[in-house]
Write a protein that holds these residues in place. Structure first.
Motif, PDB file in Angstrom:
ATOM      1  N   ASN A 190       1.968 -11.519   1.856  1.00 57.61           N
ATOM      2  CA  ASN A 190       1.500 -12.176   3.081  1.00 57.61           C
ATOM      3  C   ASN A 190       1.764 -13.805   2.984  1.00 57.61           C
ATOM      4  O   ASN A 190       1.744 -14.120   3.837  1.00 57.61           O
ATOM      5  CB  ASN A 190       0.093 -11.634   3.188  1.00 57.61           C
ATOM      6  CG  ASN A 190      -0.101 -10.457   3.902  1.00 57.61           C
ATOM      7  OD1 ASN A 190       1.079  -9.812   4.434  1.00 57.61           O
ATOM      8  ND2 ASN A 190      -1.175  -9.587   3.731  1.00 57.61           N
ATOM      9  N   GLN A 197       8.063 -11.696   1.420  1.00 54.73           N
ATOM     10  CA  GLN A 197       8.206 -10.616   0.329  1.00 54.73           C
ATOM     11  C   GLN A 197       9.281 -10.929  -0.774  1.00 54.73           C
ATOM     12  O   GLN A 197       9.092 -10.976  -1.697  1.00 54.73           O
ATOM     13  CB  GLN A 197       8.883  -9.343   1.113  1.00 54.73           C
ATOM     14  CG  GLN A 197       9.013  -8.141   0.283  1.00 54.73           C
ATOM     15  CD  GLN A 197       7.864  -7.640  -0.264  1.00 54.73           C
ATOM     16  OE1 GLN A 197       6.992  -7.543   0.286  1.00 54.73           O
ATOM     17  NE2 GLN A 197       7.796  -7.359  -1.790  1.00 54.73           N
ATOM     18  N   LYS A 231       0.487  -7.097  -1.779  1.00 58.56           N
ATOM     19  CA  LYS A 231       0.312  -7.235  -0.451  1.00 58.56           C
ATOM     20  C   LYS A 231      -0.186  -8.664   0.047  1.00 58.56           C
ATOM     21  O   LYS A 231       0.569  -9.304   0.881  1.00 58.56           O
ATOM     22  CB  LYS A 231      -0.427  -6.361   0.402  1.00 58.56           C
ATOM     23  CG  LYS A 231      -0.784  -6.446   1.710  1.00 58.56           C
ATOM     24  CD  LYS A 231      -1.635  -5.362   2.268  1.00 58.56           C
ATOM     25  CE  LYS A 231      -1.665  -5.389   3.721  1.00 58.56           C
ATOM     26  NZ  LYS A 231      -2.611  -4.315   4.398  1.00 58.56           N
TER      27      LYS A 231
END
Length: 64
Positions: A12, A16, A8
């Motif tokens: 961020n 991605q 994650k």
């Protein structure tokens, strides 16, 4: 830190697609000449891998 949190944070920071490429392709000396994915598979803690990525890509301290 869990691997899911690591993924994650990577997404961020880099988006991605680029996060997946960085984790798969970028070899870092701080990880023993391994990529982030290879280091995680070898049992290196996700937090250590994340900090190595941050150092390699000069991620600002407030986003680490």
């Amino acid at each position: 830190m869990r691997n899911t949190v690591f993924r994650k944070l990577m997404a961020n920071e880099f988006g991605q697609v680029r996060a997946e490429m960085v984790a798969r392709d970028h070899v870092m000396s701080a990880l023993g000449g391994r990529t982030a994915d290879e280091a995680l598979e070898a049992g290196v803690p996700a937090k250590e891998v994340w900090l190595a990525v941050c150092d390699a890509f000069e991620v600002p301290e407030h986003r680490r």
